[in-house]
Design a protein around this motif. Structure first.
Motif, mmCIF file in Angstrom:
data_model
loop_
_atom_site.group_PDB
_atom_site.id
_atom_site.type_symbol
_atom_site.label_atom_id
_atom_site.label_comp_id
_atom_site.label_asym_id
_atom_site.label_seq_id
_atom_site.Cartn_x
_atom_site.Cartn_y
_atom_site.Cartn_z
ATOM 1 N N PRO A 19 0.844 -1.201 0.000
ATOM 2 C CA PRO A 19 0.000 0.000 0.000
ATOM 3 C C PRO A 19 0.879 1.250 0.000
ATOM 4 O O PRO A 19 1.753 1.407 0.847
ATOM 5 C CB PRO A 19 -0.786 -0.101 1.313
ATOM 6 C CG PRO A 19 -0.565 -1.510 1.802
ATOM 7 C CD PRO A 19 0.772 -1.914 1.274
ATOM 8 N N LEU A 23 -1.394 9.911 1.979
ATOM 9 C CA LEU A 23 -1.101 11.299 1.588
ATOM 10 C C LEU A 23 0.242 11.795 2.104
ATOM 11 O O LEU A 23 0.749 12.814 1.631
ATOM 12 C CB LEU A 23 -2.212 12.232 2.091
ATOM 13 C CG LEU A 23 -3.600 11.977 1.481
ATOM 14 C CD1 LEU A 23 -4.624 12.908 2.116
ATOM 15 C CD2 LEU A 23 -3.568 12.170 -0.037
ATOM 16 N N GLY A 24 0.808 11.107 3.069
ATOM 17 C CA GLY A 24 2.122 11.506 3.589
ATOM 18 C C GLY A 24 2.127 12.892 4.195
ATOM 19 O O GLY A 24 3.078 13.658 4.034
ATOM 20 N N THR A 25 1.075 13.213 4.937
ATOM 21 C CA THR A 25 0.943 14.594 5.436
ATOM 22 C C THR A 25 2.029 14.964 6.451
ATOM 23 O O THR A 25 2.354 16.137 6.591
ATOM 24 C CB THR A 25 -0.440 14.816 6.095
ATOM 25 O OG1 THR A 25 -0.628 13.809 7.091
ATOM 26 C CG2 THR A 25 -1.548 14.736 5.076
ATOM 27 N N ARG A 26 2.585 13.942 7.142
ATOM 28 C CA ARG A 26 3.624 14.266 8.139
ATOM 29 C C ARG A 26 4.898 14.766 7.473
ATOM 30 O O ARG A 26 5.789 15.245 8.129
ATOM 31 C CB ARG A 26 3.935 13.033 8.995
ATOM 32 C CG ARG A 26 2.887 12.735 10.045
ATOM 33 C CD ARG A 26 3.109 11.396 10.692
ATOM 34 N NE ARG A 26 2.882 10.307 9.752
ATOM 35 C CZ ARG A 26 3.335 9.069 9.918
ATOM 36 N NH1 ARG A 26 4.055 8.773 10.964
ATOM 37 N NH2 ARG A 26 3.087 8.131 9.018
ATOM 38 N N LYS A 36 5.743 9.948 -0.637
ATOM 39 C CA LYS A 36 6.733 9.792 0.433
ATOM 40 C C LYS A 36 7.526 8.507 0.243
ATOM 41 O O LYS A 36 8.684 8.421 0.639
ATOM 42 C CB LYS A 36 6.093 9.856 1.817
ATOM 43 C CG LYS A 36 5.419 8.610 2.284
ATOM 44 C CD LYS A 36 5.002 8.720 3.742
ATOM 45 C CE LYS A 36 3.999 7.617 4.055
ATOM 46 N NZ LYS A 36 3.461 7.670 5.379
ATOM 47 N N GLU A 37 6.924 7.517 -0.403
ATOM 48 C CA GLU A 37 7.635 6.250 -0.639
ATOM 49 C C GLU A 37 8.787 6.426 -1.622
ATOM 50 O O GLU A 37 9.639 5.561 -1.756
ATOM 51 C CB GLU A 37 6.662 5.196 -1.197
ATOM 52 C CG GLU A 37 5.543 4.786 -0.251
ATOM 53 C CD GLU A 37 4.362 5.760 -0.227
ATOM 54 O OE1 GLU A 37 4.338 6.731 -1.021
ATOM 55 O OE2 GLU A 37 3.456 5.537 0.601
ATOM 56 N N LEU A 117 -8.833 6.114 2.094
ATOM 57 C CA LEU A 117 -9.792 5.915 3.191
ATOM 58 C C LEU A 117 -9.238 5.015 4.290
ATOM 59 O O LEU A 117 -9.984 4.490 5.105
ATOM 60 C CB LEU A 117 -11.091 5.330 2.629
ATOM 61 C CG LEU A 117 -11.808 6.183 1.579
ATOM 62 C CD1 LEU A 117 -13.070 5.483 1.073
ATOM 63 C CD2 LEU A 117 -12.167 7.558 2.144
ATOM 64 N N GLY A 118 -7.916 4.789 4.254
ATOM 65 C CA GLY A 118 -7.297 3.999 5.320
ATOM 66 C C GLY A 118 -6.596 2.762 4.786
ATOM 67 O O GLY A 118 -6.843 2.319 3.666
ATOM 68 N N LEU A 119 -5.726 2.215 5.633
ATOM 69 C CA LEU A 119 -4.929 1.053 5.230
ATOM 70 C C LEU A 119 -5.809 -0.160 4.910
ATOM 71 O O LEU A 119 -5.562 -0.888 3.948
ATOM 72 C CB LEU A 119 -3.934 0.724 6.362
ATOM 73 C CG LEU A 119 -3.001 -0.442 6.135
ATOM 74 C CD1 LEU A 119 -2.182 -0.268 4.853
ATOM 75 C CD2 LEU A 119 -2.071 -0.612 7.344
ATOM 76 N N ALA A 122 -7.147 0.278 1.512
ATOM 77 C CA ALA A 122 -6.096 0.045 0.503
ATOM 78 C C ALA A 122 -5.902 -1.455 0.277
ATOM 79 O O ALA A 122 -5.797 -1.926 -0.860
ATOM 80 C CB ALA A 122 -4.779 0.693 0.952
ATOM 81 N N ASP A 141 6.604 2.486 3.731
ATOM 82 C CA ASP A 141 7.497 3.432 4.419
ATOM 83 C C ASP A 141 8.157 2.800 5.641
ATOM 84 O O ASP A 141 8.722 3.490 6.475
ATOM 85 C CB ASP A 141 6.737 4.700 4.821
ATOM 86 C CG ASP A 141 5.492 4.393 5.635
ATOM 87 O OD1 ASP A 141 5.227 3.207 5.892
ATOM 88 O OD2 ASP A 141 4.799 5.341 6.019
ATOM 89 N N HIS A 325 1.572 3.884 12.809
ATOM 90 C CA HIS A 325 0.806 3.419 11.658
ATOM 91 C C HIS A 325 -0.655 3.451 11.994
ATOM 92 O O HIS A 325 -1.030 3.119 13.083
ATOM 93 C CB HIS A 325 1.206 1.995 11.252
ATOM 94 C CG HIS A 325 2.526 1.991 10.570
ATOM 95 N ND1 HIS A 325 2.753 2.679 9.408
ATOM 96 C CD2 HIS A 325 3.704 1.469 10.939
ATOM 97 C CE1 HIS A 325 4.007 2.527 9.060
ATOM 98 N NE2 HIS A 325 4.619 1.795 9.968
HETATM 99 P P1 UTP Z 1 0.484 6.001 7.095
HETATM 100 O O1 UTP Z 1 -0.604 6.426 7.973
HETATM 101 O O2 UTP Z 1 1.860 5.922 7.650
HETATM 102 O O3 UTP Z 1 0.583 6.881 5.769
HETATM 103 O O4 UTP Z 1 0.084 4.635 6.417
HETATM 104 P P2 UTP Z 1 0.037 8.281 5.406
HETATM 105 O O5 UTP Z 1 -1.426 8.376 5.653
HETATM 106 O O6 UTP Z 1 0.502 8.519 4.005
HETATM 107 O O7 UTP Z 1 0.879 9.214 6.398
HETATM 108 P P3 UTP Z 1 0.582 10.605 7.071
HETATM 109 O O8 UTP Z 1 0.105 10.235 8.459
HETATM 110 O O9 UTP Z 1 -0.428 11.356 6.261
HETATM 111 O O10 UTP Z 1 1.914 11.280 7.104
HETATM 112 C C1 UTP Z 1 0.937 3.500 6.304
HETATM 113 C C2 UTP Z 1 1.017 3.004 4.873
HETATM 114 O O11 UTP Z 1 -0.278 2.758 4.355
HETATM 115 C C3 UTP Z 1 -0.461 3.454 3.144
HETATM 116 C C4 UTP Z 1 0.557 4.584 3.150
HETATM 117 O O12 UTP Z 1 0.916 4.939 1.820
HETATM 118 C C5 UTP Z 1 1.715 3.983 3.939
HETATM 119 O O13 UTP Z 1 2.590 3.256 3.107
HETATM 120 N N1 UTP Z 1 -1.853 3.946 3.071
HETATM 121 C C6 UTP Z 1 -2.396 4.622 4.126
HETATM 122 C C7 UTP Z 1 -2.571 3.730 1.928
HETATM 123 O O14 UTP Z 1 -2.085 3.114 0.945
HETATM 124 N N2 UTP Z 1 -3.860 4.209 1.864
HETATM 125 C C8 UTP Z 1 -4.429 4.877 2.894
HETATM 126 O O15 UTP Z 1 -5.610 5.269 2.771
HETATM 127 C C9 UTP Z 1 -3.680 5.092 4.063
#
Ligand code: UTP
Length: 325
Positions: A19, A23-26, A36-37, A117-119, A122, A141, A325
């Motif tokens: 996955p 959005l990689g907001t951090r 971010k990947e 919409l979340g892991l 995905a 990541d 995570h």
């Molecule tokens: P993270 O919560 O670390 O990723 O999800 P994020 O949402 O990109 O980060 P921030 O908090 O906004 O900085 C862990 C993994 O799950 C994937 C992310 O790409 C990451 O590899 N992920 C997360 C998805 O593929 N889809 C999602 O809806 C959420």
């Protein structure tokens, strides 16, 4: 007569799902237009380490779950004819091999998540590709040092116990609210526990243990049917943790049990700025080509730094295990 094994025959794991649609907001603003990947960890994007890990464990079918703005991830694992021609014309065989080998690492597939919409959401997008086989999920990541065979140990645990297998790391109890945390029971196998429940980012004092879930999973396909009806949980996202919690409570034949390998090796989180910086420094120090020169520069640089006190957020978290995570 051949001796029959008492172990049940289990479908081998062949497919990995990565996955990479978050959005990689951090990590903004770096991640506004760059996934971010794809941020470089020394000289490779983070996601390349992850795909190399999957291929190294024998999973040569990799499905990336991507989203808008993630084309660079797809391009990275594709052939780059123009670049290859230039390197070939120059006689730069080493770099040519580096670029070519990348497109041969695994059979790469891509699916788009649509909306992040979340892991759990995905992972559900991988359903058509994965079908009714067990599969691995590797978060794009979260890096595991290639010297530590975590995924191979997880695949062996799946062969032995069936069901799903997670990876857990022990964290400082003050940090459990940053992770998915597992309630566990001992098994007769050293380093493997049975997971009886999971809580996503528990409130302080409510964690069932100090075992935190890290970004590697071997999942029974029964997880798809659970994810299909998992309501958005914490943060309004469909949480993979919630679906695995349900599997953990099931009898073996219905998609359970859930076990976990307790990981004590080297892990590098690249999802937030401070742990990303640590990952780059640690991996650069261990590189045979760059390490010696870099380490000696780093020693000299450290001596020029004022004071020796670490900020509390760095001091509280072990070097290679800070992650959320
Ligand atoms: P993270 O919560 O670390 O990723 O999800 P994020 O949402 O990109 O980060 P921030 O908090 O906004 O900085 C862990 C993994 O799950 C994937 C992310 O790409 C990451 O590899 N992920 C997360 C998805 O593929 N889809 C999602 O809806 C959420």
């Amino acid at each position: 007569m051949p001796v029959r094994s008492s172990l049940p025959v289990r479908t081998a794991v062949r497919k990995a799902v990565v996955p990479a649609a978050g959005l990689g907001t951090r990590f903004l603003p770096a991640t506004k237009a760059t996934p971010k990947e794809m941020l470089p960890v020394v000289d490779k994007p983070a996601i390349q380490y992850v795909v190399e890990e999957a291929a190294g464990a024998g999973l040569d079918d990799v499905l990336m779950v991507t989203g808008r703005g993630k084309r660079a991830v797809e391009d990275h694992f594709d052939r780059a004819h123009e670049l290859e021609e230039v390197l070939a014309a120059k006689g730069d065989d080493d770099r040519l091999a580096t670029v070519r080998d990348l497109s041969r690492l695994a059979r790469m597939h891509h699916v788009r998540q649509g909306a992040p919409l979340g892991l759990g959401h995905a992972v559900l997008r991988a359903r058509d590709h994965v079908g009714r086989e067990p599969f691995a999920v590797l978060l794009g990541d979260d890096l595991i040092d290639p010297r530590d065979a975590l995924l191979t140990d997880m695949l062996a645990a799946r062969t032995r116990f069936g069901g799903s297998v997670l990876a857990l790391t022990e964290v400082d109890p003050a940090q459990t609210h940053l992770y998915g945390c597992a309630a566990v029971e001992r098994t007769d196998e050293d380093g493997i526990v049975r997971v009886t429940g999971l809580v996503e980012k528990p409130a302080p004092g409510e964690a069932p243990s100090s075992y935190a879930v890290i970004g590697r999973y071997v999942l029974d396909p029964a997880v798809f049917e659970v994810l299909e009806r998992t309501a958005p949980g914490r943060g309004g996202e469909i949480q993979l943790t919630d679906a695995i919690h349900e599997l953990a409570g099931r009898a073996d034949a219905a998609g359970g049990p859930v076990h976990a390998v307790v990981f004590r090796g080297r892990r590098y989180d690249t999802g937030d700025r401070a742990s990303y910086l640590r990952a780059v420094v640690q991996l650069a120090c261990g590189r045979p080509d760059l390490g010696p020169g870099f380490r000696s520069w780093l020693r000299g640089f450290a001596e020029t730094l004022p004071g020796t006190e670490l900020p509390t957020d760095v001091a509280a978290v072990p070097a290679a295990t800070a992650a959320t995570h």
